[in-house]
Design an enzyme around this catalytic site. Structure first.
Site, PDB file in Angstrom:
ATOM      1  N   SER A 144       3.708   7.394  27.076  1.00 52.99           N
ATOM      2  CA  SER A 144       4.216   8.754  26.835  1.00 52.99           C
ATOM      3  C   SER A 144       4.041   9.600  28.094  1.00 52.99           C
ATOM      4  O   SER A 144       3.140   9.335  28.909  1.00 52.99           O
ATOM      5  CB  SER A 144       3.413   9.392  25.693  1.00 52.99           C
ATOM      6  N   TYR A 157      -4.572  11.333  21.371  1.00 48.92           N
ATOM      7  CA  TYR A 157      -3.259  10.724  21.638  1.00 48.92           C
ATOM      8  C   TYR A 157      -3.012  10.625  23.143  1.00 48.92           C
ATOM      9  O   TYR A 157      -2.668   9.556  23.650  1.00 48.92           O
ATOM     10  CB  TYR A 157      -2.150  11.538  20.966  1.00 48.92           C
TER      11      TYR A 157
HETATM   12  N1  NAP Z   1       8.870  10.679  19.602  1.00 48.69           N
HETATM   13  C1  NAP Z   1       8.249  11.154  20.646  1.00 48.69           C
HETATM   14  O1  NAP Z   1       8.323  12.358  20.954  1.00 48.69           O
HETATM   15  C2  NAP Z   1       7.463  10.218  21.524  1.00 48.69           C
HETATM   16  C3  NAP Z   1       7.160  10.633  22.828  1.00 48.69           C
HETATM   17  C4  NAP Z   1       6.440   9.782  23.650  1.00 48.69           C
HETATM   18  C5  NAP Z   1       6.023   8.565  23.178  1.00 48.69           C
HETATM   19  N2  NAP Z   1       6.325   8.181  21.904  1.00 48.69           N
HETATM   20  C6  NAP Z   1       5.835   6.875  21.442  1.00 48.69           C
HETATM   21  O2  NAP Z   1       6.931   6.140  20.953  1.00 48.69           O
HETATM   22  C7  NAP Z   1       6.442   5.131  20.070  1.00 48.69           C
HETATM   23  C8  NAP Z   1       7.334   5.063  18.851  1.00 48.69           C
HETATM   24  O3  NAP Z   1       7.219   6.253  18.112  1.00 48.69           O
HETATM   25  P1  NAP Z   1       8.472   7.016  17.514  1.00 48.69           P
HETATM   26  O4  NAP Z   1       8.659   8.247  18.296  1.00 48.69           O
HETATM   27  O5  NAP Z   1       9.609   6.086  17.370  1.00 48.69           O
HETATM   28  O6  NAP Z   1       7.869   7.467  16.114  1.00 48.69           O
HETATM   29  P2  NAP Z   1       8.133   6.962  14.616  1.00 48.69           P
HETATM   30  O7  NAP Z   1       9.567   7.165  14.268  1.00 48.69           O
HETATM   31  O8  NAP Z   1       7.081   7.623  13.801  1.00 48.69           O
HETATM   32  O9  NAP Z   1       7.870   5.402  14.686  1.00 48.69           O
HETATM   33  C9  NAP Z   1       6.568   4.847  14.668  1.00 48.69           C
HETATM   34  C10 NAP Z   1       6.675   3.392  14.284  1.00 48.69           C
HETATM   35  O10 NAP Z   1       5.355   2.833  14.282  1.00 48.69           O
HETATM   36  C11 NAP Z   1       5.137   2.178  13.042  1.00 48.69           C
HETATM   37  N3  NAP Z   1       3.736   2.240  12.654  1.00 48.69           N
HETATM   38  C12 NAP Z   1       2.978   3.350  12.460  1.00 48.69           C
HETATM   39  N4  NAP Z   1       1.740   2.999  12.063  1.00 48.69           N
HETATM   40  C13 NAP Z   1       1.735   1.636  12.012  1.00 48.69           C
HETATM   41  C14 NAP Z   1       0.753   0.680  11.650  1.00 48.69           C
HETATM   42  N5  NAP Z   1      -0.487   1.052  11.271  1.00 48.69           N
HETATM   43  N6  NAP Z   1       1.084  -0.633  11.690  1.00 48.69           N
HETATM   44  C15 NAP Z   1       2.332  -1.013  12.045  1.00 48.69           C
HETATM   45  N7  NAP Z   1       3.294  -0.163  12.408  1.00 48.69           N
HETATM   46  C16 NAP Z   1       2.993   1.148  12.385  1.00 48.69           C
HETATM   47  C17 NAP Z   1       6.022   2.931  12.039  1.00 48.69           C
HETATM   48  O11 NAP Z   1       6.378   2.091  10.943  1.00 48.69           O
HETATM   49  P3  NAP Z   1       5.694   2.088   9.486  1.00 48.69           P
HETATM   50  O12 NAP Z   1       5.438   3.505   9.115  1.00 48.69           O
HETATM   51  O13 NAP Z   1       6.731   1.403   8.652  1.00 48.69           O
HETATM   52  O14 NAP Z   1       4.452   1.277   9.644  1.00 48.69           O
HETATM   53  C18 NAP Z   1       7.249   3.203  12.890  1.00 48.69           C
HETATM   54  O15 NAP Z   1       8.101   2.085  12.879  1.00 48.69           O
HETATM   55  C19 NAP Z   1       4.983   5.490  19.783  1.00 48.69           C
HETATM   56  O16 NAP Z   1       4.136   4.648  20.537  1.00 48.69           O
HETATM   57  C20 NAP Z   1       4.880   6.921  20.280  1.00 48.69           C
HETATM   58  O17 NAP Z   1       3.567   7.233  20.677  1.00 48.69           O
HETATM   59  C21 NAP Z   1       7.035   8.979  21.070  1.00 48.69           C
END
Ligand code: NAP
Length: 268
Positions: A144, A157
Site C-alpha cells: 500500500s 495497517y
Molecule cells: N482498497 C484500497 O484502498 C487499498 C489500498 C492499498 C492497498 N490495498 C490492499 O489491497 C488488498 C486487497 O484489498 P481490497 O482493497 O481489494 O479490499 P477487499 O475488497 O476488502 O478485499 C479483501 C479480500 O481479502 C479477503 N480476506 C479478508 N480476510 C481474509 C481472511 N481472513 N482469509 C482469507 N481471505 C481474507 C476478502 O475475502 P473474504 O471476506 O471472502 O475472506 C477479500 O477477498 C489488501 O491487501 C489491501 O490492504 C487496498
C-alpha cells in the site's frame, strides 16, 4: 542478477483475497491468458460468483475456501493444491485488511487478525510455496501507499504494509537468481470493500482529505501491477498521484513528517 520478468501467458496462479476488490480483478485480468487460477478467500459464495464471471475463458478455476488469518486456513490452501495436483508458478498475496481508528481503543482480536493476515499469511504462504513454485516463477505482493509513512489511526495497517514492501524488495533480490520475479504493488485509495471492512462498528471513518487526487479504479491498479511483474519492477505505485505522493513521503525528513502528521491528526 536481474530477473527477466514473469511471463503471464499460461500462468498457473494462486490469488489470495480473490472474492472481491483487487483480488477478483487480478482473476479477471489473468483469466484470458492463464492456464489455471486458484481463488482463495473465506466466502464461498463470493468466490463462486467470481469463478462464474470467468466461464467464457479457457482457464481452469478452483475455489479454495480458507481463513488465511489462521494456521489451519493456511495449511488448508497447501492441502488443496496437493489434493488437486496443482503446481502454481505465480503467487499473488493480495488478501489484507485495515482497521480505522486509534490503536488504544482497537479490538485486540481485530489487531491480531490484521497482523496474521497482512504479515503472517503473506510470509508463510510465500515460504511454503517457494519450493513448489515452478520456474519461471512470480510472487506479487499487494502492499500500500500506506507503507511509506506512519499513519495515526491506521497505525498497525501502515506498519504491516511497511513490512510487506520491505520484505518484498529483499526477496526480489534474493530470488532473482532463481528465476523468480518478486513485485510489490503499493496502491493508493482504491474503491473496493476495503474501507467498509476497516470501519469499526462504533467509531469514526478515516480522514479522507486529499484522497480524491490519488484514487484510481481497481482495473488500473491491477493492470499496472501485472505490467510491473512482467517487467520485473520490484516496487510499483500505480497512478501518477500515488507515484508522486510516494516520492514526497519517502523524501520528507522524518522530523518534518511527524510535524505534518501531528497537524493533520489534530484537525480531526
Ligand atoms: N482498497 C484500497 O484502498 C487499498 C489500498 C492499498 C492497498 N490495498 C490492499 O489491497 C488488498 C486487497 O484489498 P481490497 O482493497 O481489494 O479490499 P477487499 O475488497 O476488502 O478485499 C479483501 C479480500 O481479502 C479477503 N480476506 C479478508 N480476510 C481474509 C481472511 N481472513 N482469509 C482469507 N481471505 C481474507 C476478502 O475475502 P473474504 O471476506 O471472502 O475472506 C477479500 O477477498 C489488501 O491487501 C489491501 O490492504 C487496498
Amino acid at each position: 542478477m536481474m530477473a527477466n520478468g514473469f511471463p503471464l501467458k499460461n500462468c498457473r496462479a494462486v490469488i489470495t483475497g480473490a472474492s472481491s476488490g483487487l483480488g477478483a480483478e487480478f482473476a479477471r485480468q489473468l483469466a484470458p491468458q492463464a492456464q489455471s487460477l486458484v481463488l482463495v478467500a473465506r466466502r464461498a459464495d463470493a468466490l463462486e460468483a467470481v469463478k462464474n464471471e470467468l466461464q467464457a475463458f479457457p482457464v481452469q478455476v478452483f475455489c479454495c475456501v480458507a481463513d488465511l488469518a489462521t494456521d489451519v486456513g493456511r495449511n488448508a490452501v497447501l492441502a488443496f493444491l496437493d489434493a488437486k495436483g496443482l503446481k502454481p508458478n505465480l503467487l499473488i498475496n493480495n488478501a489484507g485488511m485495515g482497521d480505522y481508528g486509534d490503536f488504544a481503543s482497537s479490538s485486540a482480536e481485530k489487531t491480531r487478525t490484521q497482523i496474521e493476515l497482512n504479515i503472517t499469511a503473506l510470509t508463510m504462504l510465500t515460504h511454503a510455496l517457494l519450493p513448489r513454485l515452478e520456474r519461471p516463477g512470480g510472487v506479487l505482493n499487494v502492499s500500500s501507499l500506506a507503507s511509506t509513512l506512519p499513519m495515526p489511526d491506521l497505525a498497525v495497517y501502515a506498519a504491516s504494509k511497511a513490512y510487506v514492501t520491505s520484505f518484498s524488495e529483499a526477496l526480489a533480490v534474493e530470488l532473482a537468481p532463481q528465476n523468480i520475479t518478486v513485485t510489490c504493488v503499493c496502491p493508493g485509495p482504491t474503491p473496493t470493500n476495503f474501507s467498509q471492512n476497516a470501519k469499526r462498528a462504533v467509531g469514526t471513518d478515516t480522514n479522507r482529505e486529499g484522497q480524491s487526487l490519488l484514487r484510481i479504479p481497481p482495473t488500473q491498479v491491477v493492470r499496472r501491477a501485472l505490467g510491473a511483474l512482467q517487467q520485473a519492477e520490484a516496487c510499483v505505485f500505480p497512478g501518477a498521484g500515488v507515484a508522486i505522493a510516494s516520492r514526497v513521503f519517502r523524501l520528507l525528513p522524518r522530523g518534518l513528517l511527524r510535524v505534518l502528521l501531528r497537524w493533520r491528526h489534530g484537525k480531526e
